[in-house]
Every structure is written in C-alpha cells, then in structure tokens.
Design a protein around this motif. Sequence first.
Motif, mmCIF file in Angstrom:
data_model
loop_
_atom_site.group_PDB
_atom_site.id
_atom_site.type_symbol
_atom_site.label_atom_id
_atom_site.label_comp_id
_atom_site.label_asym_id
_atom_site.label_seq_id
_atom_site.Cartn_x
_atom_site.Cartn_y
_atom_site.Cartn_z
ATOM 1 N N LYS A 183 0.961 -1.395 0.042
ATOM 2 C CA LYS A 183 -0.037 -0.039 0.113
ATOM 3 C C LYS A 183 0.844 1.334 -0.381
ATOM 4 O O LYS A 183 1.833 1.418 0.741
ATOM 5 C CB LYS A 183 -0.949 0.091 1.352
ATOM 6 C CG LYS A 183 -1.769 1.169 1.321
ATOM 7 C CD LYS A 183 -2.667 0.849 2.783
ATOM 8 C CE LYS A 183 -3.795 2.254 2.740
ATOM 9 N NZ LYS A 183 -4.806 1.988 1.604
ATOM 10 N N THR A 184 0.524 2.159 -0.933
ATOM 11 C CA THR A 184 1.188 3.556 -0.832
ATOM 12 C C THR A 184 0.731 4.370 0.186
ATOM 13 O O THR A 184 -0.754 4.770 0.106
ATOM 14 C CB THR A 184 1.257 4.034 -2.176
ATOM 15 O OG1 THR A 184 1.887 3.166 -3.133
ATOM 16 C CG2 THR A 184 1.835 5.379 -2.318
ATOM 17 N N LEU A 185 1.241 5.107 0.878
ATOM 18 C CA LEU A 185 0.718 6.166 1.959
ATOM 19 C C LEU A 185 1.270 7.341 1.643
ATOM 20 O O LEU A 185 2.699 7.575 1.499
ATOM 21 C CB LEU A 185 1.113 5.585 3.265
ATOM 22 C CG LEU A 185 0.683 4.215 3.740
ATOM 23 C CD1 LEU A 185 1.237 3.872 5.227
ATOM 24 C CD2 LEU A 185 -0.811 4.024 3.832
ATOM 25 N N THR A 186 0.590 8.194 1.661
ATOM 26 C CA THR A 186 1.007 9.572 1.401
ATOM 27 C C THR A 186 0.769 10.692 2.843
ATOM 28 O O THR A 186 -0.516 10.731 3.011
ATOM 29 C CB THR A 186 0.289 10.221 0.107
ATOM 30 O OG1 THR A 186 0.874 9.583 -1.057
ATOM 31 C CG2 THR A 186 1.031 11.848 -0.160
ATOM 32 N N PHE A 187 1.639 11.197 3.291
ATOM 33 C CA PHE A 187 1.447 12.228 4.329
ATOM 34 C C PHE A 187 1.512 13.423 4.074
ATOM 35 O O PHE A 187 2.553 14.128 3.271
ATOM 36 C CB PHE A 187 2.679 11.868 5.438
ATOM 37 C CG PHE A 187 2.647 10.553 6.377
ATOM 38 C CD1 PHE A 187 2.423 10.953 7.605
ATOM 39 C CD2 PHE A 187 2.743 9.356 5.685
ATOM 40 C CE1 PHE A 187 2.314 9.605 8.445
ATOM 41 C CE2 PHE A 187 2.824 8.210 6.634
ATOM 42 C CZ PHE A 187 2.447 8.181 8.094
ATOM 43 N N ALA A 188 0.521 14.061 4.196
ATOM 44 C CA ALA A 188 0.240 15.640 3.614
ATOM 45 C C ALA A 188 1.211 16.166 4.586
ATOM 46 O O ALA A 188 1.532 16.050 5.772
ATOM 47 C CB ALA A 188 -1.122 15.740 3.772
ATOM 48 N N ALA A 189 1.423 17.653 4.172
ATOM 49 C CA ALA A 189 2.143 18.314 5.048
ATOM 50 C C ALA A 189 1.587 18.668 6.489
ATOM 51 O O ALA A 189 0.140 18.879 6.603
ATOM 52 C CB ALA A 189 2.412 19.993 4.419
ATOM 53 N N GLY A 190 2.245 18.342 7.716
ATOM 54 C CA GLY A 190 1.545 18.560 8.875
ATOM 55 C C GLY A 190 0.821 17.193 9.435
ATOM 56 O O GLY A 190 0.727 17.226 10.530
ATOM 57 N N GLU A 191 0.735 16.323 8.418
ATOM 58 C CA GLU A 191 0.045 14.957 8.924
ATOM 59 C C GLU A 191 1.461 14.182 9.474
ATOM 60 O O GLU A 191 2.391 14.102 9.303
ATOM 61 C CB GLU A 191 -0.504 14.468 7.625
ATOM 62 C CG GLU A 191 -1.349 13.093 8.140
ATOM 63 C CD GLU A 191 -1.997 12.648 6.900
ATOM 64 O OE1 GLU A 191 -3.129 11.840 7.139
ATOM 65 O OE2 GLU A 191 -1.757 12.947 5.713
ATOM 66 N N THR A 192 0.886 13.738 10.790
ATOM 67 C CA THR A 192 1.778 12.722 11.723
ATOM 68 C C THR A 192 1.652 11.417 11.921
ATOM 69 O O THR A 192 2.473 10.476 12.360
ATOM 70 C CB THR A 192 2.117 13.615 12.973
ATOM 71 O OG1 THR A 192 0.738 13.495 13.556
ATOM 72 C CG2 THR A 192 2.531 14.977 12.790
#
Length: 212
Positions: A183-192
């Motif tokens: 699975k590809t996971l993308t953390f947006a800016a600020g997401e922890t």
Amino acid sequence: VIHGSSYYTIVDGPTWTLAEVNAITLGGNLVTVNSEEENNFLVESIGGGFWIGFTDAQEEGKWQWSSGSESTYANWADAQPNNGINPDSGRTQNYAWIHPHFSGKWDDHWDQHDWYNPLSGTSRGIAEVPLAYFSISDLTIEEGEKGAVTISRTGGTQSSQTLTLTTSDGTAIVGDDYGRKNKTLTFAAGETSKTVNIVSKEDSLIEGDETF
C-alpha cells in the motif's frame, strides 16, 4: 548533505526572500546556524557565498532566524553587520550570507545580487530541512480477526512524503495466515500518523503464535 537531524541543500533565489520561499517549499527554511561546528561543516561541505536564514528585516538591529529558532550564535566578519545602503535602490542590508572570502564569516546584504559585482551578494541559499522519521506500531490479534497498525511520523513534518507499506512473511505465510498488504501512503504536510488495517486468516490447524 545530511548532518545531525537535518538535510541541507542549495536553493535558488536570486533574492534572499525567494530563496526562503524555495526552502519552505521543501519543508524547511534557509539554514539556522547554531554553532561554530555547524558553520564549519557548512563551509567545508557546501562552501561560502550563500544566503542563510538570518535577517533583521522586521526590526533593524534585531537579527532573527527565519525558522523561528532562538538566536544563540553569530559569526559576523569584522565591522559587520553594517547595514549598508544600496546606492541605486536605497535598500538597506537586512539579510545575512556566508561571504566566500571571509573564511566562513557572515556579511549582511540587501535582498538582491549585484550582477555587476560577483563579490557582492549571492543568488542562492542553503536550505535546512528537518529529517522525518517513521515508526510502525505492533499489533497482536487472534487468528481470523483484523486490527489496525499506526504509522507515525516525527521530525520534519512540513512537507508531503510518500511511503510504501509492504508485508513480508515471518513464521506466518501470506495467503494462509494473513492478507498481503502493498500500500502507498502519502503524508500531507503537517500530517503525523496514519492507520492501516491488517487481516488475519483462520484455519483448522492448531498453531502457536506466528509473526509477519
């Protein structure tokens, strides 16, 4: 280059203001220099002639780091900062750079590069981006149940980052004991943090604890 908990790279300007914008786009700021050791590292590994994040543009004489960090170290050259005035534009010198001919010392300059004088000002800066670190929580479930693991991000969180989460066999076998994850996971800016569901498979065998 990487040093301590930061990644350093060169960003274009040509002005200090635009170099700072480009550093922010990467998830950091123009470099905050906290010690002589760090200053020497920058000069030896990257070189002189670059903007740093020191400015007194908000209040004359009150030099601050664009990152918001406390100002505990400075390395001004002799007679600097002198807040000189550009004879053409009238701009005052509110932005620091590592002068290429002052043995790692700093000089203040107006927010532009004098193309007619290559020794006056610079068109590029050093960006400092805090490194991000990822961890994944443990999960214990009964055979046939499902649960969730949490992937946490610490450190540099101001930029978007993408990870691939992939399962691999331990004593448990994919297809027989659990469902595969890729699975590809993308953390947006600020997401922890993010959570991912894990599914185990039940069978009629009597087995001990298994891992993957």
